[in-house]
Write an enzyme that holds these catalytic residues in place. Structure first.
Site, PDB file in Angstrom:
ATOM      1  N   LYS A 124      -7.948 -74.267 122.345  1.00  0.00           N
ATOM      2  CA  LYS A 124      -8.051 -73.703 121.547  1.00  0.00           C
ATOM      3  C   LYS A 124      -6.787 -72.110 121.575  1.00  0.00           C
ATOM      4  O   LYS A 124      -6.773 -71.841 120.071  1.00  0.00           O
ATOM      5  CB  LYS A 124      -8.999 -71.998 121.585  1.00  0.00           C
ATOM      6  N   ASN A 147      -7.963 -63.700 121.486  1.00  0.00           N
ATOM      7  CA  ASN A 147      -8.948 -64.197 122.742  1.00  0.00           C
ATOM      8  C   ASN A 147      -6.984 -64.099 123.819  1.00  0.00           C
ATOM      9  O   ASN A 147      -6.842 -65.648 124.538  1.00  0.00           O
ATOM     10  CB  ASN A 147      -9.375 -64.817 123.095  1.00  0.00           C
ATOM     11  N   HIS A 193     -19.477 -71.131 129.621  1.00  0.00           N
ATOM     12  CA  HIS A 193     -19.919 -70.184 129.934  1.00  0.00           C
ATOM     13  C   HIS A 193     -21.314 -69.939 129.835  1.00  0.00           C
ATOM     14  O   HIS A 193     -21.911 -68.805 129.748  1.00  0.00           O
ATOM     15  CB  HIS A 193     -19.225 -68.902 128.750  1.00  0.00           C
TER      16      HIS A 193
END
Length: 449
Positions: A124, A147, A193
Site C-alpha cells: 500500500k 494510513n 490483522h
C-alpha cells in the site's frame, strides 16, 4: 459530498471519538474546528486523558462500564484504527443504534476533491507513494493521506491540493459508507490483522469496501493474479486489471510494462529494481495514476526515478559476494513470500511476534533458500514451517542472527531480514527493527572489509 442534509447525517452535532492516536487526534481537531461537540475516551491514557482532551477542545470521559449508555448520548462514534473488533464499544454501538463512522466518511462530508484510494495486504505505502509521485510529475498537486503520516481529515485542510492519494487500511475501510474515490485500487489479499478483525472473512469484507460505492462512478483497479480480489472486483468497463502477464489489462510482455490497447509504458530494464512485486506495484500504480489524472510522461518519469522505500527489500550492503537486504516491513507471511520469491538463493532471517497467522505458508519458499535463521517469540513456529525443508537455526538476538546468517551464506547468496511477524517482542516497531538490523550488518561489513 455537497448535500448539506447528507453531510449532517454523516457528521451529527455530537460525536464520540474513541482513541487519541494520530488519527483520533486529527479527527477530534477536525470536528471541533467545524463546530461539533466532541467527547473522547481512550483505554490507554488513564490520568493523561483529561489534559489531552482539553488541549484538543474536547470533553473527556473515562472508559465506561456500559458502552451503550455512553454511545447513546452521541449521534455517531468514530473509533481509531486498530481497536480490536472484540472491543465492547462495537457491541455498545449496535445496542444503542448509533452509527460507527470512518474518517473517510467525515472527509466525504466536508470535501469533494478527487481521491485515489489504494488498499491491499502488502504494498500500500509503496503504491501510494508511486501514484503521488506520478501525479506530481504530471503537474498535478497531489498529497498522500490516510494510513500515512497525515490522516485524510487533516489533509483536506490544504486548499491547494488537487488530488488526494489515500492509503486505506482495512481498519479505515471497515465502517466507511460514503467514500467514493475516482479510482479504487486493491493490490492483493492474504491473511493478516487477525489480532484486530473478528475473522478472516471480516478482514476480506473490510478490504472489499474500497468498491462499496463503485456504482456511483470511478474506476476500479484489481489484481488479476489474486482470486480473492477478483471475486470482489466490479464487473464492467470501469474495471481495469493488472498482473504480471496477459490477459490482464496492465501487464508485462516482451520485457515491457504495457497498458490497455497495446500501450507501451516502459521497458522493465528502466526500473531501478524489478523483482516480481516491483513490476506488479509499477503496473498497479500506473493504472491508478492514469485514472486519477496523471499523464503517461509523468508516469514514466516517476517510474524511472523511484527508489524502494525504507525497510522494503532495501539493500544494506555487500561483502564477499553476499548482499544484505532489510525487509523489516514484511510483518505477515504473505509479504515475506512475495519478497523472497524474487531471490534464487537466500538466507532468510524471520520471526518476531506472530499476529495470529499460520506461518506454514513460509515453507513454500524452500526452493529459494539456502537456510533460515529464526528469531523472536515466533522462532519455534518459523522453524516448524521449514522442518524437513530447509536447514534452520535459532538466534536469541539480532547480533547473533546476523553472525549466523553470515556463516551460512555463500558467495552469490542474499541475506534477507523478512520477518513475517510483527516486531513488538524485541522492538517498538518494524522501523526500529530494520534500523537495528542495518546497524548490525554495517558493523559486520566493516569488520570483514
Amino acid at each position: 459530498m455537497t448535500d448539506p442534509a447528507a453531510a449532517a447525517a454523516l457528521v451529527p452535532d455530537r460525536v464520540l471519538v474513541v482513541g487519541l492516536g494520530v488519527m483520533g487526534s486529527a479527527v477530534v481537531r477536525a470536528l471541533v474546528q467545524r463546530g461539533v461537540t466532541v467527547t473522547v475516551t481512550d483505554d490507554r491514557l488513564g490520568a493523561e486523558g483529561p489534559g489531552r482532551a482539553a488541549d484538543l477542545g474536547a470533553d473527556w470521559v473515562d472508559p465506561p462500564a456500559d458502552w451503550s449508555e455512553l454511545i447513546a448520548r452521541h449521534g455517531a462514534v468514530v473509533p481509531s484504527p486498530g481497536i480490536p473488533e472484540r472491543h465492547p464499544l462495537f457491541e455498545g454501538a449496535r445496542t444503542a443504534g448509533v452509527p460507527i463512522r470512518s474518517e473517510f466518511d467525515l472527509a466525504a462530508a466536508w470535501d469533494h476533491r478527487p481521491i485515489a484510494t489504494i488498499t491491499g495486504t502488502n504494498g500500500k505505502t509503496t503504491v501510494t507513494t508511486l501514484v503521488t509521485e506520478m501525479l506530481l510529475a504530471s503537474g498535478r498537486r497531489a498529497v498522500p493521506a490516510g494510513n500515512v503520516d497525515v490522516p485524510l481529515v487533516e489533509a483536506i485542510d490544504d486548499p491547494d491540493t488537487e488530488v488526494f492519494v489515500v492509503e486505506a487500511s482495512s481498519f479505515r475501510l471497515t465502517f466507511a459508507t460514503a467514500h467514493q474515490p475516482v479510482v479504487g485500487t486493491w493490490l492483493n489479499f492474504a491473511p493478516d490483522h487477525l489480532d484486530v478483525h473478528l475473522d478472516l472473512a471480516g478482514y476480506e469484507a473490510a478490504k472489499a469496501r474500497i468498491w462499496a460505492n463503485h456504482a456511483k462512478g470511478g474506476i476500479a483497479v484489481a489484481n488479476a493474479d489474486d482470486p480473492v480480489v477478483m471475486r470482489w472486483a466490479p464487473v464492467g468497463e470501469r474495471t481495469e486489471t493488472f498482473g504480471i502477464r496477459e490477459p490482464a489489462d496492465w501487464h508485462v510482455a516482451d520485457g515491457v510494462l504495457r497498458g490497455p490497447g497495446g500501450l507501451e509504458l516502459l521497458p522493465v530494464a528502466e526500473l531501478t529494481r524489478a523483482l516480481p512485486h516491483d513490476r506488479a506495484n509499477a503496473l498497479a500504480a500506473a493504472a491508478t495514476a492514469l485514472a486519477a489524472g496523471a499523464t503517461l510522461d509523468g508516469i514514466r518519469t516517476a517510474l524511472r526515478a523511484f527508489r524502494s522505500l525504507p525497510h522494503r527489500v532495501e539493500l544494506v550492503g555487500e561483502a564477499g559476494g553476499v548482499r544484505w537486504y532489510d525487509d523489516s516491513k514484511a510483518t505477515a507471511p504473505h509479504a515475506t513470500v512475495a519478497a523472497l520469491s524474487g531471490f534464487d538463493s537466500a538466507v532468510l532471517i524471520a520471526g518476531g511476534r506472530n499476529k495470529g497467522l499460520d506461518l506454514a505458508e513460509l515453507g513454500g519458499l524452500a526452493p529459494h533458500l539456502r537456510a533460515v535463521v529464526a528469531i523472536g517469540e515466533a522462532a519455534a513456529d518459523v522453524a516448524a514451517a521449514f522442518d524437513g525443508l530447509t536447514p534452520t537455526v535459532t538466534a536469541g538476538t539480532m547480533e547473533e542472527a546476523v553472525a549466523l546468517a553470515a556463516d551460512l551464506a555463500q558467495p552469490g547468496d542474499d541475506v534477507v531480514l523478512s520477518p513475517a511477524c510483527a516486531s513488538f517482542d524485541w522492538y517498538p516497531g518494524y522501523a526500529k527493527r530494520g534500523d537495528h538490523f542495518q546497524a548490525v550488518v554495517r558493523a559486520h561489513l566493516e569488520a570483514v572489509a
